[in-house]
Design an enzyme around this catalytic site. Structure first.
Site, PDB file in Angstrom:
ATOM      1  N   HIS A 474       1.037 -93.331 -29.695  1.00  0.00           N
ATOM      2  CA  HIS A 474      -0.343 -93.794 -29.536  1.00  0.00           C
ATOM      3  C   HIS A 474      -1.060 -94.547 -30.750  1.00  0.00           C
ATOM      4  O   HIS A 474      -2.170 -95.177 -30.448  1.00  0.00           O
ATOM      5  CB  HIS A 474      -1.173 -92.618 -29.031  1.00  0.00           C
ATOM      6  CG  HIS A 474      -2.495 -92.686 -28.166  1.00  0.00           C
ATOM      7  ND1 HIS A 474      -2.862 -93.955 -27.700  1.00  0.00           N
ATOM      8  CD2 HIS A 474      -3.375 -91.888 -27.398  1.00  0.00           C
ATOM      9  CE1 HIS A 474      -3.940 -93.958 -27.063  1.00  0.00           C
ATOM     10  NE2 HIS A 474      -4.082 -92.581 -26.713  1.00  0.00           N
ATOM     11  N   ASP A 478      -1.786 -98.230 -26.454  1.00  0.00           N
ATOM     12  CA  ASP A 478      -3.141 -97.775 -25.863  1.00  0.00           C
ATOM     13  C   ASP A 478      -2.728 -97.063 -24.456  1.00  0.00           C
ATOM     14  O   ASP A 478      -1.865 -97.363 -24.029  1.00  0.00           O
ATOM     15  CB  ASP A 478      -4.111 -98.763 -25.949  1.00  0.00           C
ATOM     16  CG  ASP A 478      -4.907 -99.163 -27.173  1.00  0.00           C
ATOM     17  OD1 ASP A 478      -4.772 -98.269 -28.084  1.00  0.00           O
ATOM     18  OD2 ASP A 478      -5.434-100.187 -27.169  1.00  0.00           O
TER      19      ASP A 478
END
Length: 503
Positions: A474, A478
Protein backbone atom coordinates in the site's frame (compact mmCIF):
# COMPACT_ATOMS: atom_id res chain seq x y z
CA UNK A 1 52.48 -25.30 -16.17
CA UNK A 2 49.95 -24.76 -13.39
CA UNK A 3 46.46 -23.43 -14.22
CA UNK A 4 44.25 -21.87 -11.57
CA UNK A 5 40.62 -22.89 -11.02
CA UNK A 6 38.67 -19.96 -9.64
CA UNK A 7 35.12 -19.29 -8.43
CA UNK A 8 32.94 -18.25 -11.38
CA UNK A 9 30.58 -15.27 -11.36
CA UNK A 10 27.85 -16.23 -8.91
CA UNK A 11 25.04 -13.90 -9.85
CA UNK A 12 23.37 -10.67 -8.94
CA UNK A 13 24.26 -9.47 -5.40
CA UNK A 14 25.89 -12.83 -4.56
CA UNK A 15 29.31 -12.40 -2.99
CA UNK A 16 30.24 -15.83 -1.66
CA UNK A 17 29.61 -19.55 -2.03
CA UNK A 18 30.28 -22.79 -0.18
CA UNK A 19 32.28 -25.63 -1.73
CA UNK A 20 29.81 -28.51 -1.56
CA UNK A 21 31.46 -31.41 -3.41
CA UNK A 22 34.74 -32.11 -5.13
CA UNK A 23 34.31 -34.64 -7.93
CA UNK A 24 38.07 -34.91 -8.38
CA UNK A 25 40.95 -35.33 -5.98
CA UNK A 26 44.64 -34.42 -6.29
CA UNK A 27 46.37 -36.62 -8.82
CA UNK A 28 43.23 -37.34 -10.88
CA UNK A 29 43.33 -36.74 -14.64
CA UNK A 30 40.79 -34.14 -15.83
CA UNK A 31 39.52 -33.17 -19.27
CA UNK A 32 38.55 -29.72 -20.50
CA UNK A 33 35.09 -28.69 -19.21
CA UNK A 34 34.87 -31.77 -17.00
CA UNK A 35 33.07 -30.95 -13.75
CA UNK A 36 35.59 -30.49 -10.95
CA UNK A 37 33.42 -29.38 -8.08
CA UNK A 38 30.06 -27.97 -7.10
CA UNK A 39 29.41 -24.73 -5.23
CA UNK A 40 26.30 -23.85 -3.27
CA UNK A 41 24.96 -20.36 -2.69
CA UNK A 42 21.90 -19.17 -0.77
CA UNK A 43 19.68 -20.24 -3.63
CA UNK A 44 21.31 -22.49 -6.18
CA UNK A 45 24.03 -24.95 -7.05
CA UNK A 46 26.83 -24.05 -9.49
CA UNK A 47 29.12 -26.55 -11.16
CA UNK A 48 32.71 -25.53 -11.84
CA UNK A 49 34.17 -26.96 -15.06
CA UNK A 50 37.86 -27.56 -15.68
CA UNK A 51 39.46 -24.70 -17.66
CA UNK A 52 42.03 -27.08 -19.16
CA UNK A 53 43.04 -30.71 -19.48
CA UNK A 54 45.68 -32.07 -17.14
CA UNK A 55 46.07 -33.46 -13.64
CA UNK A 56 44.48 -32.12 -10.47
CA UNK A 57 47.10 -30.47 -8.33
CA UNK A 58 46.26 -28.78 -5.04
CA UNK A 59 42.71 -28.29 -3.77
CA UNK A 60 42.91 -24.91 -2.08
CA UNK A 61 39.24 -24.59 -1.04
CA UNK A 62 38.15 -27.78 0.65
CA UNK A 63 34.56 -28.97 0.86
CA UNK A 64 32.61 -26.87 3.32
CA UNK A 65 34.74 -23.76 2.96
CA UNK A 66 33.12 -20.44 2.10
CA UNK A 67 34.77 -18.63 -0.79
CA UNK A 68 34.26 -15.28 -2.47
CA UNK A 69 33.87 -14.46 -6.14
CA UNK A 70 37.05 -15.24 -8.13
CA UNK A 71 38.63 -17.01 -5.15
CA UNK A 72 41.17 -19.73 -5.91
CA UNK A 73 39.62 -23.20 -5.68
CA UNK A 74 42.37 -25.46 -6.98
CA UNK A 75 45.22 -25.79 -9.41
CA UNK A 76 45.57 -28.01 -12.47
CA UNK A 77 48.88 -29.18 -13.88
CA UNK A 78 48.34 -28.81 -17.62
CA UNK A 79 49.40 -31.47 -20.10
CA UNK A 80 49.64 -35.24 -19.93
CA UNK A 81 50.14 -37.30 -16.80
CA UNK A 82 53.96 -37.55 -16.97
CA UNK A 83 54.76 -33.89 -16.47
CA UNK A 84 52.13 -32.99 -13.86
CA UNK A 85 52.83 -36.01 -11.66
CA UNK A 86 55.66 -34.39 -9.68
CA UNK A 87 53.76 -31.09 -9.42
CA UNK A 88 50.86 -32.57 -7.51
CA UNK A 89 52.95 -34.08 -4.68
CA UNK A 90 54.97 -30.89 -4.49
CA UNK A 91 51.84 -28.85 -3.97
CA UNK A 92 50.11 -31.30 -1.70
CA UNK A 93 52.37 -34.16 -0.77
CA UNK A 94 50.39 -35.37 2.27
CA UNK A 95 47.17 -35.82 0.31
CA UNK A 96 48.22 -36.64 -3.25
CA UNK A 97 51.08 -39.05 -2.61
CA UNK A 98 49.28 -41.28 -0.12
CA UNK A 99 46.27 -41.40 -2.44
CA UNK A 100 48.41 -43.25 -4.96
CA UNK A 101 49.85 -45.59 -2.36
CA UNK A 102 46.81 -46.40 -0.23
CA UNK A 103 47.18 -43.43 2.14
CA UNK A 104 44.57 -40.89 3.19
CA UNK A 105 42.11 -38.88 1.11
CA UNK A 106 40.29 -35.79 2.34
CA UNK A 107 36.53 -35.63 1.89
CA UNK A 108 35.71 -32.04 1.02
CA UNK A 109 32.48 -30.06 0.73
CA UNK A 110 31.20 -30.39 -2.86
CA UNK A 111 30.13 -27.47 -5.02
CA UNK A 112 27.06 -25.95 -3.40
CA UNK A 113 25.80 -23.56 -6.03
CA UNK A 114 25.66 -19.96 -7.07
CA UNK A 115 25.60 -17.52 -4.10
CA UNK A 116 25.58 -20.33 -1.49
CA UNK A 117 28.41 -19.74 0.95
CA UNK A 118 27.81 -22.36 3.60
CA UNK A 119 25.98 -25.56 4.40
CA UNK A 120 24.97 -27.58 7.44
CA UNK A 121 25.97 -31.22 7.89
CA UNK A 122 22.60 -32.86 8.44
CA UNK A 123 23.32 -36.61 8.44
CA UNK A 124 26.35 -38.90 8.46
CA UNK A 125 25.58 -42.29 6.88
CA UNK A 126 28.93 -43.71 7.99
CA UNK A 127 30.83 -43.76 11.29
CA UNK A 128 34.55 -43.62 12.01
CA UNK A 129 36.02 -47.05 11.34
CA UNK A 130 33.43 -48.04 8.73
CA UNK A 131 34.59 -49.33 5.36
CA UNK A 132 33.46 -47.25 2.40
CA UNK A 133 33.40 -47.88 -1.34
CA UNK A 134 34.22 -45.23 -3.91
CA UNK A 135 31.18 -43.01 -4.67
CA UNK A 136 29.28 -44.46 -1.69
CA UNK A 137 27.25 -41.75 0.06
CA UNK A 138 29.03 -40.58 3.20
CA UNK A 139 26.87 -37.72 4.43
CA UNK A 140 24.22 -35.19 3.46
CA UNK A 141 24.55 -31.40 3.57
CA UNK A 142 21.75 -28.86 3.71
CA UNK A 143 21.87 -25.38 2.22
CA UNK A 144 19.24 -22.67 1.96
CA UNK A 145 17.74 -24.30 -1.11
CA UNK A 146 18.95 -27.82 -1.72
CA UNK A 147 20.27 -30.94 -0.06
CA UNK A 148 23.60 -32.25 -1.32
CA UNK A 149 24.87 -35.79 -0.90
CA UNK A 150 28.62 -36.22 -0.50
CA UNK A 151 30.07 -39.35 -2.12
CA UNK A 152 33.33 -41.01 -1.07
CA UNK A 153 36.17 -39.84 -3.34
CA UNK A 154 37.95 -43.16 -2.84
CA UNK A 155 37.52 -46.59 -1.26
CA UNK A 156 38.95 -47.21 2.19
CA UNK A 157 38.11 -46.76 5.85
CA UNK A 158 36.54 -43.64 7.32
CA UNK A 159 39.39 -42.55 9.57
CA UNK A 160 38.12 -39.19 10.88
CA UNK A 161 34.98 -37.03 10.78
CA UNK A 162 36.03 -33.38 11.07
CA UNK A 163 32.53 -31.92 10.63
CA UNK A 164 29.97 -33.70 12.83
CA UNK A 165 26.21 -33.51 12.30
CA UNK A 166 24.88 -30.01 12.89
CA UNK A 167 28.15 -28.30 11.98
CA UNK A 168 27.94 -25.37 9.60
CA UNK A 169 30.72 -25.56 7.03
CA UNK A 170 31.86 -23.23 4.28
CA UNK A 171 32.41 -24.07 0.63
CA UNK A 172 35.93 -25.45 0.95
CA UNK A 173 35.85 -27.15 4.34
CA UNK A 174 37.07 -30.66 5.00
CA UNK A 175 34.37 -33.04 6.17
CA UNK A 176 36.30 -36.22 6.84
CA UNK A 177 39.40 -38.29 6.08
CA UNK A 178 39.37 -41.67 4.37
CA UNK A 179 42.31 -43.96 5.00
CA UNK A 180 43.28 -46.29 2.18
CA UNK A 181 44.85 -48.84 4.54
CA UNK A 182 44.71 -49.94 8.17
CA UNK A 183 47.98 -48.23 9.01
CA UNK A 184 47.73 -44.89 10.73
CA UNK A 185 51.06 -43.52 9.49
CA UNK A 186 49.71 -42.05 6.28
CA UNK A 187 46.59 -40.37 7.69
CA UNK A 188 48.56 -38.69 10.45
CA UNK A 189 50.34 -36.14 8.23
CA UNK A 190 47.07 -35.30 6.52
CA UNK A 191 45.40 -34.67 9.85
CA UNK A 192 48.37 -32.65 11.04
CA UNK A 193 48.38 -30.60 7.87
CA UNK A 194 44.69 -29.88 8.29
CA UNK A 195 45.02 -28.91 11.93
CA UNK A 196 46.33 -25.37 11.40
CA UNK A 197 43.52 -24.63 8.95
CA UNK A 198 40.94 -25.93 11.40
CA UNK A 199 42.44 -23.95 14.23
CA UNK A 200 42.52 -20.76 12.22
CA UNK A 201 38.83 -21.03 11.38
CA UNK A 202 37.68 -22.09 14.81
CA UNK A 203 36.73 -25.57 13.58
CA UNK A 204 33.04 -26.34 14.22
CA UNK A 205 32.25 -22.86 15.51
CA UNK A 206 33.83 -20.88 12.70
CA UNK A 207 31.95 -17.66 12.13
CA UNK A 208 30.13 -17.10 8.85
CA UNK A 209 32.42 -15.41 6.30
CA UNK A 210 29.76 -12.76 5.69
CA UNK A 211 29.78 -12.08 9.46
CA UNK A 212 33.58 -11.76 9.50
CA UNK A 213 33.37 -9.24 6.67
CA UNK A 214 30.59 -7.29 8.41
CA UNK A 215 32.53 -7.23 11.70
CA UNK A 216 35.61 -5.90 9.91
CA UNK A 217 33.57 -3.15 8.26
CA UNK A 218 31.89 -2.22 11.55
CA UNK A 219 35.13 -2.33 13.54
CA UNK A 220 33.80 -5.00 15.92
CA UNK A 221 35.63 -7.95 17.39
CA UNK A 222 34.11 -11.40 17.83
CA UNK A 223 33.80 -10.97 21.62
CA UNK A 224 31.54 -7.95 21.06
CA UNK A 225 28.98 -9.96 19.10
CA UNK A 226 26.67 -12.64 20.49
CA UNK A 227 26.39 -15.53 18.04
CA UNK A 228 23.03 -17.20 17.52
CA UNK A 229 24.27 -19.94 15.20
CA UNK A 230 25.07 -23.46 16.26
CA UNK A 231 27.60 -23.57 19.13
CA UNK A 232 27.61 -19.77 19.27
CA UNK A 233 28.64 -19.28 15.66
CA UNK A 234 28.35 -15.61 14.66
CA UNK A 235 26.07 -14.95 11.69
CA UNK A 236 25.71 -11.82 9.57
CA UNK A 237 22.41 -10.97 11.30
CA UNK A 238 24.16 -11.09 14.70
CA UNK A 239 26.63 -8.43 13.53
CA UNK A 240 23.77 -6.22 12.35
CA UNK A 241 22.11 -6.56 15.75
CA UNK A 242 25.36 -5.70 17.52
CA UNK A 243 25.82 -2.59 15.36
CA UNK A 244 22.24 -1.53 16.08
CA UNK A 245 22.72 -2.16 19.79
CA UNK A 246 25.86 -0.02 19.83
CA UNK A 247 23.99 2.83 18.16
CA UNK A 248 20.92 2.58 20.38
CA UNK A 249 21.49 0.23 23.34
CA UNK A 250 18.21 0.86 25.11
CA UNK A 251 15.78 0.20 22.23
CA UNK A 252 17.77 -2.78 21.03
CA UNK A 253 17.57 -4.49 24.41
CA UNK A 254 13.78 -4.45 24.47
CA UNK A 255 12.82 -6.28 21.27
CA UNK A 256 15.42 -9.02 21.72
CA UNK A 257 13.30 -11.15 24.09
CA UNK A 258 10.22 -10.67 21.90
CA UNK A 259 12.06 -11.83 18.79
CA UNK A 260 13.17 -15.06 20.46
CA UNK A 261 10.66 -15.71 23.22
CA UNK A 262 11.69 -18.59 25.50
CA UNK A 263 9.72 -21.77 25.10
CA UNK A 264 7.12 -22.44 27.75
CA UNK A 265 7.73 -25.38 30.10
CA UNK A 266 6.46 -28.72 28.82
CA UNK A 267 4.91 -31.39 31.01
CA UNK A 268 7.20 -34.39 31.33
CA UNK A 269 4.74 -36.89 29.84
CA UNK A 270 4.21 -34.60 26.85
CA UNK A 271 7.93 -34.02 26.33
CA UNK A 272 8.50 -37.74 25.79
CA UNK A 273 6.04 -37.66 22.88
CA UNK A 274 7.51 -34.62 21.17
CA UNK A 275 9.97 -34.71 18.31
CA UNK A 276 12.50 -31.93 17.80
CA UNK A 277 13.79 -31.48 14.25
CA UNK A 278 16.28 -28.81 13.21
CA UNK A 279 14.90 -26.32 10.69
CA UNK A 280 16.40 -26.77 7.26
CA UNK A 281 18.38 -23.84 5.87
CA UNK A 282 15.71 -23.39 3.20
CA UNK A 283 12.97 -23.16 5.83
CA UNK A 284 15.04 -20.65 7.81
CA UNK A 285 15.47 -18.52 4.69
CA UNK A 286 11.75 -18.68 3.86
CA UNK A 287 10.83 -17.70 7.41
CA UNK A 288 13.22 -14.75 7.42
CA UNK A 289 12.14 -13.43 4.02
CA UNK A 290 8.43 -13.65 4.80
CA UNK A 291 8.84 -11.93 8.14
CA UNK A 292 10.99 -9.23 6.56
CA UNK A 293 8.22 -8.65 4.01
CA UNK A 294 5.66 -8.21 6.77
CA UNK A 295 7.91 -5.85 8.70
CA UNK A 296 8.83 -3.72 5.68
CA UNK A 297 5.85 -3.46 3.33
CA UNK A 298 2.37 -2.13 4.10
CA UNK A 299 0.65 -5.30 2.92
CA UNK A 300 -3.06 -5.10 2.10
CA UNK A 301 -5.20 -7.66 0.27
CA UNK A 302 -8.18 -7.10 -2.00
CA UNK A 303 -10.46 -9.88 -3.23
CA UNK A 304 -12.67 -10.65 -6.20
CA UNK A 305 -14.13 -13.70 -7.88
CA UNK A 306 -13.98 -14.88 -11.46
CA UNK A 307 -16.35 -17.04 -13.49
CA UNK A 308 -14.12 -19.66 -15.10
CA UNK A 309 -16.77 -20.88 -17.58
CA UNK A 310 -15.23 -19.33 -20.71
CA UNK A 311 -11.64 -20.25 -19.88
CA UNK A 312 -12.61 -23.84 -19.11
CA UNK A 313 -14.65 -24.10 -22.33
CA UNK A 314 -11.76 -22.69 -24.40
CA UNK A 315 -9.29 -25.02 -22.73
CA UNK A 316 -11.48 -28.10 -23.23
CA UNK A 317 -12.00 -27.20 -26.89
CA UNK A 318 -8.33 -26.81 -27.77
CA UNK A 319 -6.32 -28.74 -25.15
CA UNK A 320 -5.85 -31.88 -27.32
CA UNK A 321 -4.75 -29.91 -30.40
CA UNK A 322 -2.58 -27.69 -28.22
CA UNK A 323 -0.75 -30.63 -26.64
CA UNK A 324 -0.35 -32.39 -29.98
CA UNK A 325 1.23 -29.33 -31.60
CA UNK A 326 3.29 -27.89 -28.75
CA UNK A 327 4.07 -31.00 -26.71
CA UNK A 328 2.83 -29.48 -23.45
CA UNK A 329 -0.55 -29.47 -21.72
CA UNK A 330 -2.70 -26.35 -21.80
CA UNK A 331 -3.33 -25.35 -18.18
CA UNK A 332 -4.88 -22.39 -16.47
CA UNK A 333 -1.57 -20.78 -15.49
CA UNK A 334 -0.92 -19.43 -18.99
CA UNK A 335 -4.33 -17.73 -18.99
CA UNK A 336 -3.66 -16.13 -15.60
CA UNK A 337 -0.14 -15.11 -16.64
CA UNK A 338 -1.45 -13.47 -19.80
CA UNK A 339 -4.29 -11.77 -17.89
CA UNK A 340 -1.86 -10.39 -15.29
CA UNK A 341 0.55 -9.11 -17.95
CA UNK A 342 -2.40 -7.38 -19.61
CA UNK A 343 -3.53 -5.80 -16.33
CA UNK A 344 0.00 -4.72 -15.33
CA UNK A 345 0.21 -2.54 -18.44
CA UNK A 346 -2.79 -0.56 -17.19
CA UNK A 347 -1.69 -0.46 -13.54
CA UNK A 348 2.14 -0.28 -13.76
CA UNK A 349 2.63 0.51 -10.05
CA UNK A 350 1.73 -3.10 -9.22
CA UNK A 351 4.72 -4.11 -11.35
CA UNK A 352 7.05 -1.56 -9.72
CA UNK A 353 9.20 -1.54 -6.60
CA UNK A 354 10.38 0.95 -4.02
CA UNK A 355 14.07 1.80 -3.86
CA UNK A 356 14.69 4.24 -1.02
CA UNK A 357 12.66 7.32 -1.91
CA UNK A 358 12.31 6.30 -5.56
CA UNK A 359 9.73 4.21 -7.39
CA UNK A 360 11.26 1.96 -10.04
CA UNK A 361 8.77 1.19 -12.82
CA UNK A 362 9.47 -1.93 -14.89
CA UNK A 363 8.66 -1.77 -18.60
CA UNK A 364 8.68 -5.55 -18.73
CA UNK A 365 7.11 -8.42 -16.81
CA UNK A 366 9.28 -11.09 -15.23
CA UNK A 367 6.58 -13.34 -13.80
CA UNK A 368 7.38 -15.32 -10.65
CA UNK A 369 5.42 -18.57 -10.36
CA UNK A 370 5.43 -19.96 -6.81
CA UNK A 371 6.15 -23.68 -6.76
CA UNK A 372 5.90 -26.02 -3.80
CA UNK A 373 8.74 -28.53 -3.47
CA UNK A 374 9.55 -31.20 -0.87
CA UNK A 375 12.15 -28.79 0.54
CA UNK A 376 9.87 -25.74 0.65
CA UNK A 377 8.46 -22.92 -1.47
CA UNK A 378 10.55 -21.49 -4.30
CA UNK A 379 9.63 -18.92 -6.95
CA UNK A 380 11.19 -19.50 -10.39
CA UNK A 381 10.90 -16.49 -12.70
CA UNK A 382 9.63 -16.52 -16.28
CA UNK A 383 11.43 -13.62 -17.90
CA UNK A 384 9.62 -11.34 -20.36
CA UNK A 385 6.39 -13.24 -19.89
CA UNK A 386 4.49 -10.32 -21.44
CA UNK A 387 6.02 -11.09 -24.83
CA UNK A 388 5.55 -14.88 -24.70
CA UNK A 389 2.86 -17.04 -26.30
CA UNK A 390 0.56 -19.38 -24.38
CA UNK A 391 2.68 -22.34 -25.50
CA UNK A 392 5.95 -20.71 -24.45
CA UNK A 393 4.52 -19.85 -21.04
CA UNK A 394 3.21 -23.39 -20.46
CA UNK A 395 6.57 -24.88 -21.50
CA UNK A 396 8.48 -22.53 -19.21
CA UNK A 397 6.19 -23.26 -16.25
CA UNK A 398 6.43 -27.04 -16.76
CA UNK A 399 10.22 -27.00 -17.18
CA UNK A 400 10.96 -24.70 -14.26
CA UNK A 401 8.45 -26.48 -12.03
CA UNK A 402 10.16 -29.82 -12.63
CA UNK A 403 13.61 -28.36 -12.00
CA UNK A 404 12.32 -26.67 -8.85
CA UNK A 405 11.08 -30.00 -7.48
CA UNK A 406 14.45 -31.57 -8.34
CA UNK A 407 16.33 -28.73 -6.62
CA UNK A 408 18.12 -27.83 -9.85
CA UNK A 409 17.09 -24.18 -10.24
CA UNK A 410 19.90 -21.68 -10.60
CA UNK A 411 20.08 -18.47 -8.61
CA UNK A 412 19.52 -16.42 -11.76
CA UNK A 413 16.25 -18.26 -12.39
CA UNK A 414 14.86 -17.08 -9.07
CA UNK A 415 15.96 -13.47 -9.28
CA UNK A 416 14.57 -10.38 -10.94
CA UNK A 417 10.84 -11.18 -10.71
CA UNK A 418 8.52 -8.15 -10.95
CA UNK A 419 5.21 -9.85 -10.02
CA UNK A 420 4.25 -13.25 -8.61
CA UNK A 421 1.37 -15.70 -9.04
CA UNK A 422 0.71 -18.27 -6.32
CA UNK A 423 -1.74 -21.10 -6.98
CA UNK A 424 -3.02 -22.49 -3.69
CA UNK A 425 -5.97 -24.02 -5.50
CA UNK A 426 -3.96 -27.10 -6.41
CA UNK A 427 -3.93 -27.94 -2.69
CA UNK A 428 -7.63 -27.18 -2.24
CA UNK A 429 -7.38 -23.64 -0.86
CA UNK A 430 -10.67 -21.72 -1.19
CA UNK A 431 -9.41 -18.34 0.08
CA UNK A 432 -6.13 -16.94 1.35
CA UNK A 433 -4.07 -13.76 1.64
CA UNK A 434 -0.67 -14.29 -0.02
CA UNK A 435 2.43 -12.52 1.34
CA UNK A 436 4.52 -10.33 -0.93
CA UNK A 437 7.74 -11.64 -2.42
CA UNK A 438 10.16 -8.70 -1.73
CA UNK A 439 10.97 -6.36 -3.35
CA UNK A 440 7.87 -6.88 -5.49
CA UNK A 441 4.76 -4.83 -4.84
CA UNK A 442 2.10 -7.34 -5.84
CA UNK A 443 1.21 -11.04 -5.72
CA UNK A 444 -1.90 -12.74 -7.08
CA UNK A 445 -3.36 -15.67 -5.19
CA UNK A 446 -5.31 -18.25 -7.21
CA UNK A 447 -7.66 -20.66 -5.48
CA UNK A 448 -9.86 -23.70 -5.92
CA UNK A 449 -12.48 -23.71 -8.70
CA UNK A 450 -15.79 -24.53 -7.09
CA UNK A 451 -19.32 -24.75 -8.52
CA UNK A 452 -21.52 -22.12 -6.89
CA UNK A 453 -25.02 -20.74 -7.60
CA UNK A 454 -24.73 -17.38 -9.35
CA UNK A 455 -27.36 -14.94 -10.59
CA UNK A 456 -26.90 -14.57 -14.38
CA UNK A 457 -29.33 -12.21 -16.15
CA UNK A 458 -31.85 -12.59 -13.34
CA UNK A 459 -31.60 -16.39 -13.28
CA UNK A 460 -29.78 -18.63 -10.81
CA UNK A 461 -27.21 -20.80 -12.58
CA UNK A 462 -24.40 -23.05 -11.42
CA UNK A 463 -21.02 -21.64 -12.46
CA UNK A 464 -17.40 -22.69 -11.79
CA UNK A 465 -16.13 -19.84 -9.63
CA UNK A 466 -12.70 -18.97 -8.26
CA UNK A 467 -11.79 -16.45 -5.60
CA UNK A 468 -8.85 -14.20 -6.49
CA UNK A 469 -6.72 -12.35 -3.93
CA UNK A 470 -4.27 -9.57 -4.71
CA UNK A 471 -1.86 -8.67 -1.92
CA UNK A 472 -0.08 -5.40 -2.62
CA UNK A 473 2.24 -2.89 -1.00
CA UNK A 474 0.00 0.00 0.00
CA UNK A 475 3.03 2.31 0.15
CA UNK A 476 3.16 2.35 -3.65
CA UNK A 477 -0.20 0.91 -4.80
CA UNK A 478 -3.42 2.71 -3.89
CA UNK A 479 -6.70 0.88 -3.37
CA UNK A 480 -8.03 2.14 -6.70
CA UNK A 481 -5.06 0.72 -8.60
CA UNK A 482 -5.26 -2.63 -6.80
CA UNK A 483 -8.99 -3.05 -7.43
CA UNK A 484 -8.61 -1.94 -11.06
CA UNK A 485 -5.85 -4.52 -11.57
CA UNK A 486 -8.00 -7.32 -10.15
CA UNK A 487 -11.04 -6.28 -12.18
CA UNK A 488 -8.96 -6.30 -15.38
CA UNK A 489 -7.74 -9.82 -14.58
CA UNK A 490 -11.33 -10.89 -13.94
CA UNK A 491 -12.57 -9.37 -17.22
CA UNK A 492 -9.79 -11.01 -19.24
CA UNK A 493 -10.51 -14.44 -17.78
CA UNK A 494 -14.29 -14.21 -18.13
CA UNK A 495 -13.86 -13.20 -21.78
CA UNK A 496 -10.49 -14.55 -23.00
CA UNK A 497 -11.04 -12.94 -26.41
CA UNK A 498 -10.16 -9.62 -24.76
CA UNK A 499 -6.58 -10.86 -24.49
CA UNK A 500 -6.41 -11.31 -28.26
CA UNK A 501 -7.87 -7.87 -28.87
CA UNK A 502 -5.65 -6.25 -26.18
CA UNK A 503 -8.74 -4.80 -24.50
Amino acid sequence: MSIEVRVPTLGESVTEATVATWFKKPGDAVAVDEMLCELETDKVTVEVPSPAAGVMGEIVAAEGETVGVDALLATIAAGEGAAPAPAAPAAEAPAAAPAASGGSVDVMVPTLGESVTEATVSTWFKQVGDSVAQDEMLCELETDKVSVEVPAPAAGVLAEITAPEGTTVDASAKLAVISGSATGAAPAPAAAAAAPAVASTGKDVANAPSAEKAMAEAGLSADQVTGTGRDGRIMKEDVAKAVAAAAAPAPAATPAPAAQAPRAPVVAEDASREERVRMTRLRQTIAKRLKDAQNTAAILTTYNEVDMTEVMALRNQYKDQFEKKHGVRLGFMSFFTKACCHALKEVPEVNAEIDGNDIVYKNFVHMGVAAGTPQGLVVPVIRDADSMSFAAIEKAIAEKGKRARDGKLSMAEMQGGTFTISNGGVYGSLMSSPILNPPQSGILGMHKIQDRPMVINGEIKIRPMMYLALSYDHRIVDGKGAVTFLVRVKEALEDPRRLLMDL
